[in-house]
Design a protein around this motif. Structure first.
Motif, mmCIF file in Angstrom:
data_model
loop_
_atom_site.group_PDB
_atom_site.id
_atom_site.type_symbol
_atom_site.label_atom_id
_atom_site.label_comp_id
_atom_site.label_asym_id
_atom_site.label_seq_id
_atom_site.Cartn_x
_atom_site.Cartn_y
_atom_site.Cartn_z
ATOM 1 N N GLY A 1 -24.340 -12.651 -7.509
ATOM 2 C CA GLY A 1 -25.452 -11.510 -7.233
ATOM 3 C C GLY A 1 -25.225 -10.435 -6.113
ATOM 4 O O GLY A 1 -26.228 -9.904 -5.681
ATOM 5 N N ARG A 2 -24.144 -10.784 -5.461
ATOM 6 C CA ARG A 2 -23.755 -9.903 -4.336
ATOM 7 C C ARG A 2 -22.448 -9.189 -4.565
ATOM 8 O O ARG A 2 -21.696 -9.568 -5.388
ATOM 9 C CB ARG A 2 -23.591 -10.657 -3.079
ATOM 10 C CG ARG A 2 -24.960 -11.535 -2.663
ATOM 11 C CD ARG A 2 -25.143 -12.168 -1.561
ATOM 12 N NE ARG A 2 -25.427 -11.167 -0.533
ATOM 13 C CZ ARG A 2 -26.493 -10.340 -0.318
ATOM 14 N NH1 ARG A 2 -27.761 -10.719 -0.975
ATOM 15 N NH2 ARG A 2 -26.755 -9.616 0.709
ATOM 16 N N VAL A 3 -22.285 -8.406 -3.817
ATOM 17 C CA VAL A 3 -20.908 -7.348 -3.717
ATOM 18 C C VAL A 3 -20.083 -7.683 -2.461
ATOM 19 O O VAL A 3 -20.717 -7.729 -1.443
ATOM 20 C CB VAL A 3 -21.260 -5.966 -3.777
ATOM 21 C CG1 VAL A 3 -19.829 -5.325 -4.127
ATOM 22 C CG2 VAL A 3 -22.022 -5.463 -5.218
ATOM 23 N N TYR A 4 -18.702 -7.884 -2.584
ATOM 24 C CA TYR A 4 -18.046 -8.211 -1.531
ATOM 25 C C TYR A 4 -16.988 -7.247 -1.486
ATOM 26 O O TYR A 4 -16.426 -6.751 -2.653
ATOM 27 C CB TYR A 4 -17.384 -9.607 -1.735
ATOM 28 C CG TYR A 4 -18.486 -10.545 -1.516
ATOM 29 C CD1 TYR A 4 -18.755 -11.022 -0.173
ATOM 30 C CD2 TYR A 4 -19.374 -10.948 -2.397
ATOM 31 C CE1 TYR A 4 -19.731 -12.165 -0.020
ATOM 32 C CE2 TYR A 4 -20.097 -11.969 -2.431
ATOM 33 C CZ TYR A 4 -20.328 -12.655 -0.979
ATOM 34 O OH TYR A 4 -21.345 -13.503 -0.913
ATOM 35 N N ASP A 5 -16.531 -6.796 -0.216
ATOM 36 C CA ASP A 5 -15.163 -6.041 -0.065
ATOM 37 C C ASP A 5 -14.232 -6.430 0.809
ATOM 38 O O ASP A 5 -14.501 -7.307 1.465
ATOM 39 C CB ASP A 5 -15.701 -4.498 0.166
ATOM 40 C CG ASP A 5 -16.479 -4.352 1.537
ATOM 41 O OD1 ASP A 5 -15.439 -4.192 2.516
ATOM 42 O OD2 ASP A 5 -17.330 -4.625 1.758
ATOM 43 N N GLY A 6 -12.952 -5.974 0.516
ATOM 44 C CA GLY A 6 -11.868 -6.275 1.461
ATOM 45 C C GLY A 6 -10.897 -5.155 1.347
ATOM 46 O O GLY A 6 -10.929 -4.270 0.392
ATOM 47 N N GLY A 7 -9.841 -5.013 2.203
ATOM 48 C CA GLY A 7 -8.919 -3.866 2.216
ATOM 49 C C GLY A 7 -7.917 -4.186 3.373
ATOM 50 O O GLY A 7 -7.692 -5.115 3.849
ATOM 51 N N ARG A 8 -7.570 -3.065 3.875
ATOM 52 C CA ARG A 8 -6.397 -2.891 5.006
ATOM 53 C C ARG A 8 -6.843 -3.409 6.187
ATOM 54 O O ARG A 8 -6.247 -3.487 7.013
ATOM 55 C CB ARG A 8 -5.874 -1.233 4.934
ATOM 56 C CG ARG A 8 -4.923 -0.945 4.150
ATOM 57 C CD ARG A 8 -4.311 -0.033 4.264
ATOM 58 N NE ARG A 8 -3.394 0.766 3.430
ATOM 59 C CZ ARG A 8 -2.618 1.847 3.573
ATOM 60 N NH1 ARG A 8 -2.843 2.472 4.406
ATOM 61 N NH2 ARG A 8 -1.914 2.021 2.340
ATOM 62 N N LEU B 1 -8.769 1.608 4.334
ATOM 63 C CA LEU B 1 -9.066 1.709 3.285
ATOM 64 C C LEU B 1 -9.572 0.321 2.604
ATOM 65 O O LEU B 1 -9.205 -0.896 2.749
ATOM 66 C CB LEU B 1 -7.519 1.967 2.416
ATOM 67 C CG LEU B 1 -7.059 3.206 2.452
ATOM 68 C CD1 LEU B 1 -5.521 3.227 1.790
ATOM 69 C CD2 LEU B 1 -7.662 4.391 1.955
ATOM 70 N N ILE B 2 -10.466 0.439 1.721
ATOM 71 C CA ILE B 2 -11.095 -0.607 0.720
ATOM 72 C C ILE B 2 -10.368 -0.787 -0.511
ATOM 73 O O ILE B 2 -9.977 0.305 -1.142
ATOM 74 C CB ILE B 2 -12.501 -0.269 0.412
ATOM 75 C CG1 ILE B 2 -13.394 -0.102 1.630
ATOM 76 C CG2 ILE B 2 -13.127 -1.258 -0.525
ATOM 77 C CD1 ILE B 2 -14.735 0.605 1.272
ATOM 78 N N LEU B 3 -9.673 -2.060 -0.734
ATOM 79 C CA LEU B 3 -8.684 -2.269 -1.905
ATOM 80 C C LEU B 3 -9.145 -3.071 -2.913
ATOM 81 O O LEU B 3 -8.639 -3.141 -3.900
ATOM 82 C CB LEU B 3 -7.535 -2.751 -1.110
ATOM 83 C CG LEU B 3 -6.524 -1.856 0.039
ATOM 84 C CD1 LEU B 3 -5.465 -2.623 0.432
ATOM 85 C CD2 LEU B 3 -6.177 -0.593 -0.816
ATOM 86 N N THR B 4 -10.210 -3.889 -2.484
ATOM 87 C CA THR B 4 -11.005 -4.585 -3.333
ATOM 88 C C THR B 4 -12.531 -4.745 -3.483
ATOM 89 O O THR B 4 -13.126 -4.798 -2.274
ATOM 90 C CB THR B 4 -10.225 -5.889 -3.447
ATOM 91 O OG1 THR B 4 -10.600 -6.695 -4.612
ATOM 92 C CG2 THR B 4 -10.539 -6.729 -2.218
ATOM 93 N N LEU B 5 -13.289 -4.831 -4.740
ATOM 94 C CA LEU B 5 -14.598 -5.034 -4.630
ATOM 95 C C LEU B 5 -14.815 -6.264 -5.704
ATOM 96 O O LEU B 5 -13.891 -6.341 -6.619
ATOM 97 C CB LEU B 5 -15.251 -3.960 -4.858
ATOM 98 C CG LEU B 5 -15.315 -2.666 -4.268
ATOM 99 C CD1 LEU B 5 -16.085 -1.583 -5.027
ATOM 100 C CD2 LEU B 5 -16.169 -3.042 -2.995
#
Length: 126
Positions: free
Chosen positions: A34-41, A25-29
């Motif tokens: 100017g870039r997109v980052y993601d984090g999660g489980r 699961l992706i929990l945060t964006l």
């Protein structure tokens, strides 16, 4: 951009298009510089569009926040880090659920009950 379970998608031509997929699961964006980052489980932080790993964490990444030119992360690992440098900026007695940049300060809150001015290390509310 939107996180849908284990996928990051964007709307293009009225259609939902997959940008990337993660192992859990992706929990945060977060949009930063100017870039997109993601984090999660999955315990990692990615530059989403480049699909490049930026950092590893020992547990779930619950929050990413851009503040004054620096990307910060926090989560179940009870720490707040400068994401790219890996420098720890704060430790908390429980899970950090949220980071928020407002005005000149970065704030955090979580299962420990208080709201902190993160970089100053001061509890400002309960």
């Amino acid at each position: 951009m939107v996180a849908v379970v284990d996928r990051v998608c964007c709307v293009q031509g009225g259609q939902l298009r997959e940008v990337t997929r993660r192992s859990s699961l992706i929990l945060t964006l977060c949009f930063h510089e100017g870039r997109v980052y993601d984090g999660g489980r999955y315990g990692q932080i990615y530059d989403t569009v480049a699909d490049a790993k930026v950092a590893n964490r020992e547990d779930w990444v619950l929050s990413l926040c851009s503040h004054r030119g620096v990307l910060y992360d926090a989560g179940s690992y009870q720490r707040i880090y400068e994401t790219v440098s890996g420098r720890e900026v704060a430790a908390r007695p429980g899970t950090v659920h949220a980071l928020c940049s407002f005005g000149e300060a970065l704030y955090d809150g979580g299962s420990y009950g208080g709201i902190y001015a993160t970089l100053a290390g001061k509890e400002i509310g309960r």
